[in-house]
Design an enzyme around this catalytic site. Structure first.
Site, PDB file in Angstrom:
ATOM      1  N   ALA A  40      16.560  41.765  96.439  1.00  0.00           N
ATOM      2  CA  ALA A  40      16.773  43.220  96.436  1.00  0.00           C
ATOM      3  C   ALA A  40      18.129  43.579  95.836  1.00  0.00           C
ATOM      4  CB  ALA A  40      16.668  43.767  97.855  1.00  0.00           C
ATOM      5  N   SER A  88       9.389  40.226  81.270  1.00  0.00           N
ATOM      6  CA  SER A  88       9.299  40.715  82.649  1.00  0.00           C
ATOM      7  C   SER A  88       9.133  42.233  82.635  1.00  0.00           C
ATOM      8  CB  SER A  88      10.531  40.297  83.444  1.00  0.00           C
ATOM      9  OG  SER A  88      11.702  40.706  82.779  1.00  0.00           O
ATOM     10  N   LEU A  89       9.188  42.835  83.806  1.00  0.00           N
ATOM     11  CA  LEU A  89       8.900  44.263  83.933  1.00  0.00           C
ATOM     12  C   LEU A  89      10.118  45.049  84.399  1.00  0.00           C
ATOM     13  CD1 LEU A  89       5.505  43.954  85.845  1.00  0.00           C
ATOM     14  CD2 LEU A  89       5.775  44.469  83.421  1.00  0.00           C
ATOM     15  N   GLU A 120      -2.052  46.142  90.588  1.00  0.00           N
ATOM     16  CA  GLU A 120      -2.068  44.794  91.146  1.00  0.00           C
ATOM     17  C   GLU A 120      -0.966  44.643  92.187  1.00  0.00           C
ATOM     18  OE1 GLU A 120      -1.753  41.979  87.953  1.00  0.00           O
ATOM     19  OE2 GLU A 120      -3.047  43.158  86.625  1.00  0.00           O
ATOM     20  N   LYS A 122       2.204  42.831  93.564  1.00  0.00           N
ATOM     21  CA  LYS A 122       3.278  42.046  92.957  1.00  0.00           C
ATOM     22  C   LYS A 122       3.676  40.935  93.924  1.00  0.00           C
ATOM     23  CE  LYS A 122       7.651  42.361  90.527  1.00  0.00           C
ATOM     24  NZ  LYS A 122       8.206  41.162  91.160  1.00  0.00           N
ATOM     25  N   ARG A 143       7.923  30.298  83.153  1.00  0.00           N
ATOM     26  CA  ARG A 143       8.417  31.343  82.256  1.00  0.00           C
ATOM     27  C   ARG A 143       9.638  30.883  81.461  1.00  0.00           C
ATOM     28  NH1 ARG A 143       8.310  36.988  82.907  1.00  0.00           N
ATOM     29  NH2 ARG A 143       7.918  36.816  85.137  1.00  0.00           N
ATOM     30  N   GLU A 184       0.385  33.528  88.675  1.00  0.00           N
ATOM     31  CA  GLU A 184       1.513  33.400  89.599  1.00  0.00           C
ATOM     32  C   GLU A 184       1.231  32.267  90.577  1.00  0.00           C
ATOM     33  OE1 GLU A 184       5.204  35.586  90.667  1.00  0.00           O
ATOM     34  OE2 GLU A 184       3.707  36.015  89.124  1.00  0.00           O
ATOM     35  N   LYS A 322       7.909  48.995  92.905  1.00  0.00           N
ATOM     36  CA  LYS A 322       8.275  48.117  94.009  1.00  0.00           C
ATOM     37  C   LYS A 322       8.422  48.869  95.327  1.00  0.00           C
ATOM     38  CE  LYS A 322      10.632  44.379  92.822  1.00  0.00           C
ATOM     39  NZ  LYS A 322      11.726  43.483  92.397  1.00  0.00           N
ATOM     40  N   CYS A 416      46.569  60.053 114.717  1.00  0.00           N
ATOM     41  CA  CYS A 416      45.188  60.493 114.850  1.00  0.00           C
ATOM     42  C   CYS A 416      44.873  61.551 113.788  1.00  0.00           C
ATOM     43  CB  CYS A 416      44.960  61.059 116.246  1.00  0.00           C
ATOM     44  SG  CYS A 416      43.346  61.845 116.447  1.00  0.00           S
TER      45      CYS A 416
END
Length: 678
Positions: A40, A88-89, A120, A122, A143, A184, A322, A416
Site C-alpha cells: 500500500a 503493469s496497470l 476481474e 486483482k 514478468r 497469476e 483497487k 501552555c
C-alpha cells in the site's frame, strides 16, 4: 514567474526523491524478494509520482519508475524475452478516478466509447507467461522488467493448476500450434499460515504476505521446494491471435482449453456496474481463500483495447481499481499541541489529506512527545499512515530518504498554548501547570458552538470533549477543517453521523458580526455588548475585523452603549493577545464569513426604544423575547436607567422591577408585551 520557477524547482526535487525511494523499494521487492514497506505504501509513493508527472510532464525523467513494469531478472535464471511487453496497470482508488480514467480514454480515441468492461479480481500474486507448442507446455516465465523475464518453467510445472498439456473442448476452436497465455500464481491464506508456522518452528524468517511466498517459491532453484508450497494459478489473457474480439471471449477460450480461470470475473455494461462489482468484493473478500487487493477493469472490446495503446508503463484501456489501502504516505504539514480536559498536552500531526482505508484523513494523534522522538519526526516529513482494522490512524514510520533539508525540528513548548502557563512534565506526559486550564479551554469551545454563537447543534459537549481528547481539534478554528474521515474512525461514530456533523459545520460558516464577537468568549462581553459593538463598529469580513478592532482605544470602546472601563479593558486586552489574533487568522483561512444582518425597515416600530427583561416568561423564552424586540428595531439593556423605555416583567422578578418603579419607567407584564409586539 518567480513563484512558478520556485514551484517547478520544488516539484523537480520531489520527483527525484520519489524516484530514488521507489527504485530502492522496487529492487528490494521485485529482485531481492525482501520488501521494506507494505504494498500500500509502495503504491502510494508511485501514485504521487505519476500524479506529479501528469501535472508536470516536462519534468518526467527517461528513467522514471513510472516507465518500468517490474524488476531486473535474477542472475540465477535463464533470461526470456516476452512475446510482447508485460506491462503493469495504473491504479484508481475512487469512483471519481475511474470516471477520469474513462474520460481520458475517450479523449485519446477522440470518440465516445461503449461502456462495456470485463471485471476481474486483482489477485495478490505473481504475473507469469506460459507458452504451449502443439498443446504441450514448453516454457514459463516471470514478468521480470516487463520485456525480459526469468525462465521458471520447471518450477511452474509443479503447480497443479497449470496444465502440462491442453486440448480443446470446442471442435470449432482447435488448439493452435503455438499459444501464449498470461496469468497469476498465488498462494491461499491457509497455505500461507501453514508455511509461516513451519518457518516459526525452524526459527526461520516469517513471510510478510502470501505474495512474497508465491514470488519466492517460483524463484526457487530447487523445484521440489516449489512443489512443497502448493501454489495455485489462474490464467486471464491470451497473447496469441486466435481471432478473439472480446476480452470476455478470451476467458471462454482459456476455459475450453482446460485452463483454470477465476469464476468470480464478470462483464459490466456501465461504470455503475463496475462500482457495484468492486464494492461487493470489498465486503466479501474474506469469502474467497486467497488475497485480493482490488479489481482489474478492462475495456471488453479488444479493438478499443489495442487502439488505446500504452501510456508510459500502462495500457490506456485497462486499470486496477483497487481497494482502499490500510497504509499510505503523506506529508506532515504541522504539529499542533492540543490541551485536553485534564490539562494534558498532546501533539497532533496535521497532514496533507490522504485516503486510508476508504476515508480521507487530515489529523493523526502522536500520543505523546516521546513518540515524536522515537519516530524521529520533523515538520515537513513524508510519513506512513496506518489504519489497521477500524482504529484511529497513526503515524508509524518516517520516510527519511524523502527529506529535502527544509524540514523543521519540533520543540516541546515551554508554555501552555491556551493560557501561557508553565508546562510541567510528569512521566511521559506534559501538563499545563494551571489546574483550571483544560476545563476552561473546554468551556470556551462549548461557548463557541452554542446557539447564541455559531449554533453548531451537532457538536454537543461530549463530542467536543471527544474531539479534544483524540487531538482532532486544538482550538475553535480547527472545527472548520474537520473531514468526515477524521470523525468516522472514532469509536461509536458511523459514516452517517460523521457526514452530518461535517455538513452542519459547513452550513454554519456564515455568521453575523454580533454573533461572531459573542462566540469569541471575550471576558465581560455578553450577547448585548456584542450586538452594541457590531452596531457601533460594523465590519464586513474577518480580515477587516482583525485589522480594525485592535486599533480601537479604551476610550473608543467606552463610547459604546453599556461599555465601561472594565469591559473596555477586557476587549482591548483580548485583541492584543497574539494567540487570539492567530485564532482570527485561522478562522478567516477556514472560510468563516461575516454576513450582514437583514432588518426589515418597514417593521422598525421599536426604533430608539430600549427594553429591560426581568423574571420568567411563559409564552416564550427570554431569548425569543429579545429576538422579537431586536427584529422590531429595539435594543436590549441589562441595567435600568432613566433612558430605559420599557421593563418587561415576568414571574419572580428581581430588583430590576423595584428599580423601574422607583424611576417611573413604564412596566409591561407578559400579556401587555405580547400585545405590543404582535
Amino acid at each position: 514567474m518567480k513563484k512558478d520557477r520556485s514551484e517547478i524547482k520544488e516539484v523537480r526535487e520531489r520527483l527525484l526523491k520519489l524516484k530514488n525511494e521507489i527504485d530502492r523499494h522496487r529492487h528490494a521487492y521485485h529482485v531481492l524478494d525482501n520488501p521494506i514497506v507494505s504494498d500500500a505504501v509502495f503504491d502510494s509513493l508511485q501514485k504521487e509520482l505519476v500524479n506529479l508527472e501528469k501535472q508536470f510532464p516536462v519534468l518526467m525523467a527517461p528513467d522514471s519508475p513510472s516507465q518500468r513494469a517490474g524488476g531486473k531478472p535474477l542472475k540465477e535464471f535463464k533470461k526470456v524475452r516476452h512475446e510482447s511487453p508485460m506491462i503493469s496497470l495504473d491504479d484508481a482508488f475512487s469512483e471519481g478516478e475511474m470516471h477520469d480514467w474513462f474520460l481520458r480514454l475517450e479523449n485519446f480515441l477522440k470518440k465516445k466509447v461503449k461502456p462495456e468492461f470485463y471485471c476481474e479480481l486483482k489477485i495478490d500474486g505473481l504475473a507469469i507467461e506460459l507458452i504451449y507448442k502443439n498443446g504441450v507446455f514448453v516454457q514459463g516465465s516471470t514478468r521480470g522488467d516487463g520485456v525480459i523475464g526469468e525462465d521458471v518453467t520447471e518450477n511452474l510445472r509443479t503447480i497443479e493448476a497449470i496444465p502440462l498439456k491442453i486440448e480443446s473442448a470446442n471442435p470449432k476452436r482447435p488448439v493452435p500450434a503455438r499459444l501464449v497465455v498470461r496469468g497469476e500464481v498465488f498462494i491461499t491464506r491457509k497455505e500461507f499460515e501453514r508455511i509461516n508456522r513451519e518457518q516459526e518452528k525452524k526459527d526461520g524468517k516469517l513471510y510478510a504476505n502470501p505474495r512474497n511466498i508465491a514470488a519466492g517459491s517460483i524463484r526457487q532453484l530447487d523445484p521440489k521446494v516449489t512443489a512443497a508450497r502448493k501454489l495455485d494459478s489462474f490464467q486471464y489473457s491470451i497473447i496469441s491471435d486466435l481471432g478473439q474480439t472480446k476480452h470476455e471471449e478470451e476467458h471462454d477460450i482459456l476455459l475450453s482449453f482446460g485452463f483454470k480461470i477465476n469464476p468470480n470475473n464478470k462483464l459490466a455494461h456501465s461504470l455503475s456496474e463496475v462500482f457495484e462489482f468492486r464494492d461487493y468484493w470489498v465486503k466479501h473478500r474474506e469469502r474467497i481463500p486467497y488475497e485480493i487487493d482490488g479489481t482489474v477493469i478492462v475495456a471488453n472490446d479488444n479493438t478499443i483495447f489495442k487502439a488505446g495503446g500504452v501510456a508510459g508503463r500502462a495500457p490506456r484501456a485497462a486499470i486496477a481499481y483497487k481497494f482502499s489501502p490500510k497504509e499510505a504516505e503523506t506529508i506532515v504539514e504541522e504539529i499542533k499541541v492540543q490541551v485536553g480536559r485534564t490539562g494534558a498536552l498532546t501533539p497532533v500531526a496535521v497532514m496533507r489529506p490522504v485516503s486510508v482505508g476508504g476515508i480521507t484523513i487530515t489529523h493523526a494523534t502522536l500520543h505523546n512527545f516521546d513518540e515524536i522522538e522515537r519516530l524521529g519526526l520533523k515538520i515537513g516529513d513524508t510519513v506512513v499512515i496506518s489504519r489497521a482494522g477500524d482504529v484511529i490512524p497513526q503515524v508509524i514510520k518516517v520516510l527519511k530518504n524523502l527529506r529535502t533539508g527544509k524540514e523543521k525540528v519540533f520543540r516541546v513548548p515551554g508554555k501552555c498554548p491556551v493560557d501561557d502557563s508553565k508546562v510541567v512534565r510528569e512521566g511521559a506526559i506534559y501538563h499545563c501547570s494551571n489546574p483550571r486550564c483544560g476545563a476552561r479551554h473546554r468551556e470556551q469551545l462549548y461557548h463557541f458552538v452554542a446557539r447564541k454563537a455559531f449554533d453548531i447543534r451537532g457538536l454537543g459537549g461530549k463530542i467536543i470533549d471527544r474531539f479534544l481528547d483524540e487531538g482532532l481539534i486544538v482550538d475553535a478554528a480547527d472545527i472548520f477543517s474537520l473531514e468526515a474521515g477524521d470523525i468516522k474512525v472514532l469509536e461509536r461514530f458511523g459514516e452517517k453521523s460523521a457526514e452530518n456533523i461535517v455538513r452542519e459545520i459547513g452550513e454554519k460558516k456564515k455568521i453575523t458580526l454580533a454573533k461572531f464577537i459573542y462566540s469569541l468568549g471575550i471576558l465581560n462581553v455578553g450577547e448585548e455588548t456584542a450586538i452594541n459593538l457590531a452596531r457601533q463598529f460594523p465590519t464586513s469580513s474577518i480580515s477587516e475585523f482583525t485589522r480594525k478592532y485592535p486599533d480601537f482605544s479604551k476610550e473608543d470602546l467606552e463610547e459604546v452603549r453599556d461599555i465601561g472601563p472594565k469591559v473596555s479593558a477586557s476587549i482591548h486586552e483580548w485583541f492584543h493577545e497574539p494567540r487570539n489574533v492567530e485564532l482570527l487568522r485561522k478562522l478567516d483561512k477556514a472560510g468563516v464569513k461575516i454576513i450582514k444582518e437583514h432588518r426589515a425597515e418597514a417593521a422598525q416600530k421599536f426604533n430608539g426604544k430600549t427594553f429591560v427583561l426581568t423574571g420568567s416568561l411563559f409564552e416564550m423564552s427570554r431569548d425569543e423575547a429579545k429576538e422579537n424586540i431586536r427584529a422590531l428595531g429595539g435594543e436590549i439593556s441589562e441595567s435600568i436607567s432613566l433612558k430605559t423605555s420599557y421593563v418587561v416583567v415576568g414571574e419572580n422578578p428581581g430588583s430590576k422591577y423595584e428599580k423601574a418603579k422607583e424611576l417611573g419607567v413604564r412596566i409591561l407584564n407578559e400579556k401587555e408585551f405580547l400585545k405590543l409586539i404582535s
